[in-house]
Design an enzyme around this catalytic site. Sequence first.
Site, PDB file in Angstrom:
ATOM      1  CB  ILE A 129      -1.047   0.064   1.189  1.00 39.70           C
ATOM      2  CG1 ILE A 129      -1.742  -1.258   1.201  1.00 39.70           C
ATOM      3  CG2 ILE A 129      -1.852   1.400   1.300  1.00 39.70           C
ATOM      4  CD1 ILE A 129      -2.672  -1.664   0.085  1.00 39.70           C
ATOM      5  CD  GLU A 130       3.325   4.736  -4.622  1.00 39.89           C
ATOM      6  OE1 GLU A 130       3.875   5.839  -4.696  1.00 39.89           O
ATOM      7  OE2 GLU A 130       3.130   3.674  -4.971  1.00 39.89           O
ATOM      8  CB  ILE A 131       0.044   6.571   1.847  1.00 35.40           C
ATOM      9  CG1 ILE A 131      -0.583   5.442   2.424  1.00 35.40           C
ATOM     10  CG2 ILE A 131      -0.507   7.941   2.262  1.00 35.40           C
ATOM     11  CD1 ILE A 131      -0.550   5.398   3.778  1.00 35.40           C
TER      12      ILE A 131
END
Length: 135
Positions: A129-131
């Site tokens: 998961i990339e924020i």
Amino acid sequence: MSQPKPQVQTLDHLVLTVADIPKTVAFYSAALGMEVQEFQVADGTHRSALRFGAMKINLHQKGAEFEPKAAKPTTGSADLCFLTDVPLPNWITHLAGLDISIEEGPVPRTGATHLLTSIYIRDPDRNLIEIAAKR
């Protein structure tokens, strides 16, 4: 006169195959602020989704996926990037408070339409998961 070539405009939803729907729902709602949506489909079965902005993630339970489904539905195979307007230091503090480790970042990245600065975490199924915040 020729017809214009058909093309898609935006992503409406995507599907994640997960090992444990309640665990996934708890993670995405607490960590990423997504809204849990339970709904009933035409055949009477109940499904779970995670809403954010104008999009959603539908959840399929591993081994009990809804038809039609991906050719090889599996857990942990997704790599998703979510954009945010909240400064990344705020995210880092928020995630630390939930005991969620940052795997990498903040690091510079290139998004679909902007240069980004990103942090990376893993969900309960080990999806990446990339924020990301616009630079």
